[in-house]
Design a protein around this motif. Structure first.
Motif, short mmCIF file in Angstrom:
data_model
loop_
_atom_site.label_atom_id
_atom_site.label_comp_id
_atom_site.label_asym_id
_atom_site.label_seq_id
_atom_site.Cartn_x
_atom_site.Cartn_y
_atom_site.Cartn_z
N GLY A 12 0.88 -1.98 0.55
CA GLY A 12 -0.48 0.66 -0.12
C GLY A 12 1.18 1.24 0.10
O GLY A 12 0.09 2.32 0.59
N GLN A 13 2.12 1.06 -0.25
CA GLN A 13 2.44 2.34 -0.51
C GLN A 13 2.63 3.59 -1.57
O GLN A 13 3.26 4.54 -1.66
N GLY A 14 2.68 2.97 -2.61
CA GLY A 14 1.93 4.16 -3.71
C GLY A 14 2.93 2.76 -4.88
O GLY A 14 2.96 3.70 -6.22
N LYS A 15 3.29 1.43 -5.35
CA LYS A 15 3.78 1.21 -6.21
C LYS A 15 3.30 1.24 -7.39
O LYS A 15 3.63 1.36 -8.96
N LEU A 38 3.89 -8.09 -12.36
CA LEU A 38 4.31 -9.08 -11.35
C LEU A 38 3.72 -9.39 -10.14
O LEU A 38 3.77 -10.50 -8.85
N ASP A 39 3.14 -8.59 -9.63
CA ASP A 39 2.00 -8.74 -8.46
C ASP A 39 -0.13 -9.46 -8.61
O ASP A 39 0.08 -8.95 -9.28
N SER A 40 0.45 -10.49 -7.88
CA SER A 40 -1.11 -11.38 -8.15
C SER A 40 -1.85 -10.89 -7.73
O SER A 40 -2.83 -11.27 -8.37
N GLN A 41 -1.62 -9.61 -7.41
CA GLN A 41 -3.24 -8.58 -7.05
C GLN A 41 -3.61 -7.91 -8.00
O GLN A 41 -4.92 -7.94 -8.38
N GLY A 42 -2.83 -8.08 -9.46
CA GLY A 42 -3.64 -7.41 -10.38
C GLY A 42 -3.66 -6.51 -10.13
O GLY A 42 -4.31 -6.05 -11.96
N ASN A 43 -3.51 -5.38 -9.59
CA ASN A 43 -3.97 -4.23 -9.90
C ASN A 43 -3.40 -3.27 -10.43
O ASN A 43 -4.07 -2.31 -11.34
N ALA A 44 -2.18 -3.07 -11.28
CA ALA A 44 -1.46 -2.68 -12.02
C ALA A 44 -2.20 -3.22 -13.51
O ALA A 44 -2.64 -2.41 -14.96
N SER A 45 -2.75 -4.35 -13.92
CA SER A 45 -3.31 -4.72 -15.06
C SER A 45 -4.52 -4.58 -14.73
O SER A 45 -5.19 -4.44 -16.41
N TYR A 46 -4.67 -4.09 -13.91
CA TYR A 46 -6.94 -3.60 -14.38
C TYR A 46 -6.62 -2.66 -14.04
O TYR A 46 -7.63 -1.53 -15.32
N THR A 47 -5.78 -1.04 -13.56
CA THR A 47 -5.76 0.22 -14.47
C THR A 47 -5.05 0.42 -15.85
O THR A 47 -5.04 0.65 -16.54
N THR A 148 5.60 4.80 10.91
CA THR A 148 7.24 4.41 11.18
C THR A 148 7.46 2.90 10.73
O THR A 148 8.66 2.88 10.65
N TYR A 149 6.04 1.98 11.12
CA TYR A 149 6.31 0.81 9.89
C TYR A 149 6.51 1.10 8.45
O TYR A 149 7.49 0.08 7.81
N SER A 150 6.47 2.20 7.83
CA SER A 150 6.85 2.10 6.23
C SER A 150 8.47 2.43 6.33
O SER A 150 9.34 2.38 5.27
N ILE A 151 8.87 2.74 7.54
CA ILE A 151 10.35 3.66 6.77
C ILE A 151 11.22 2.60 7.92
O ILE A 151 12.01 2.15 6.96
N GLY A 176 15.49 5.75 -5.19
CA GLY A 176 15.56 6.83 -4.32
C GLY A 176 13.91 6.02 -3.81
O GLY A 176 12.93 5.20 -4.58
N MET A 177 13.32 6.63 -2.53
CA MET A 177 12.35 6.33 -2.16
C MET A 177 11.34 7.92 -2.31
O MET A 177 12.10 9.44 -2.09
N LEU A 178 10.71 7.93 -2.87
CA LEU A 178 9.44 8.47 -3.69
C LEU A 178 8.46 8.78 -2.33
O LEU A 178 7.26 7.27 -2.04
N PRO A 179 8.65 9.60 -0.81
CA PRO A 179 7.58 9.63 -0.12
C PRO A 179 6.36 9.93 -0.54
O PRO A 179 5.84 11.29 -1.60
N ASN A 180 5.27 9.48 -0.17
CA ASN A 180 3.88 8.82 -1.09
C ASN A 180 3.12 9.06 0.29
O ASN A 180 3.21 9.08 1.43
#
Ligand SMILES: Nc1ncnc2c1ncn2[C@@H]1O[C@H](COP(=O)(O)OP(=O)(O)OP(=O)(O)O)[C@@H](O)[C@H]1O
Ligand SMILES: [Mg+2]
Length: 254
Positions: A12-15, A38-47, A148-151, A176-180
């Motif tokens: 859920g970070q914004g990949k 490559l994510d079986s959740q398939g979110n990019a495949s949906y969009t 915190t958990y994300s960092i 780099g890291m994208l603060p999102n």
């Protein structure tokens, strides 16, 4: 062709958000873009469903050297081409990691003939799929929330990238890291963001993407945020284009 993975082993970070907007912006610039989900959740495949190439991501772990040419030869490969997630991606975790990585690397190398950029969306876990993506990429970036958990997840991710460099992809560059999803009304998040910049310094991109409803709306509507007809979306579009411009410059493709 330059290959970029969006990766962090925290969900859920914004990949997917970053992958899809880089794809839309790359295509708008006239680049031939291939996106591997490559994510079986398939979110990019949906969009990115309207751009389905007909190739399944799990097929990129086969040893069929003619696979890529059988799909993309003699085709108009302008715009976006999606290599969609499929259920057989689950089987890749049962494969030998080195064999999986070598297969993906071979197929990505064959994609060079047809595309200018390859974007890989990865699952939120350290897995064969994520490792294979990193072994096959020239660049990696990590969207991360100011929590915190994300960092903590980001700290682990920096170690993963270092390990991939030592184990076979010494040229992997960390964009780099994208603060999102930054909420500027939340003092705690702003403090976390400042702490992140102090700790990771130039490993953090020098801008951020705020928490904006238009970004989520765009992903759900299968379009880039600049096609959403709302005033708020205009600000969001400007913000995301700062990110895409920065990433394309780092990849030396604009
Ligand atoms: N800057 C933002 N503002 C508002 N919503 C956002 C933003 N970035 C992402 N989102 C939304 O947050 C959710 C998670 O984002 P996204 O799916 O891109 O993360 P992810 O890292 O790919 O997650 P996963 O690890 O589950 O694949 C999605 O619903 C997305 O639309
Ligand atoms: Mg995702």
């Amino acid at each position: 062709m330059k290959t970029l993975a969006n990766a962090i082993q925290k969900g859920g970070q914004g990949k997917t958000f970053a992958t899809c907007h880089l794809a839309f912006d790359g295509a708008a610039r006239g680049l031939r873009v291939v996106v591997i989900d490559l994510d079986s959740q398939g979110n990019a495949s949906y969009t990115l469903e309207p751009y389905d190439s007909g190739l399944n991501a799990s097929q990129l772990f086969s040893d069929d050297e003619n696979l890529v040419s059988s799909i993309f030869d003699g085709r108009d490969n302008s715009g976006i081409s999606l290599i969609r997630k499929d259920f057989a991606l689950a089987n890749i975790e049962k494969m030998n990691g080195d064999v999986a990585a070598a297969a993906l690397r071979m197929h990505i190398s064959n994609l060079r003939k047809y595309f200018d950029i390859c974007l890989i969306d990865t699952p939120p876990s350290i897995s064969n799929l994520m490792a294979s993506a990193l072994f096959a990429s020239d660049y990696v970036m990590s969207p991360v929330e100011a929590e915190t958990y994300s960092i903590q997840g980001m700290q682990a991710m920096v170690a993963v990238i270092q390990n991939i460099r030592l184990r076979g992809n010494p040229n992997l560059k960390f964009i780099g890291m994208l603060p999102n999803r930054v909420n500027y009304r939340d003092e705690r998040q702003l403090q976390n963001l400042a702490g992140m910049r102090a700790a990771f310094q130039d490993l953090v991109m020098p801008f951020d993407c705020r928490q904006r409803g238009s970004f989520a709306e765009a992903q759900g509507d299968q379009k880039p945020v600049w096609q959403i007809k709302k005033t708020a979306a205009r600000v969001a579009a400007k913000e995301v284009r700062v990110m895409t411009q920065y990433v394309f410059e780092k990849m030396e493709i604009v």
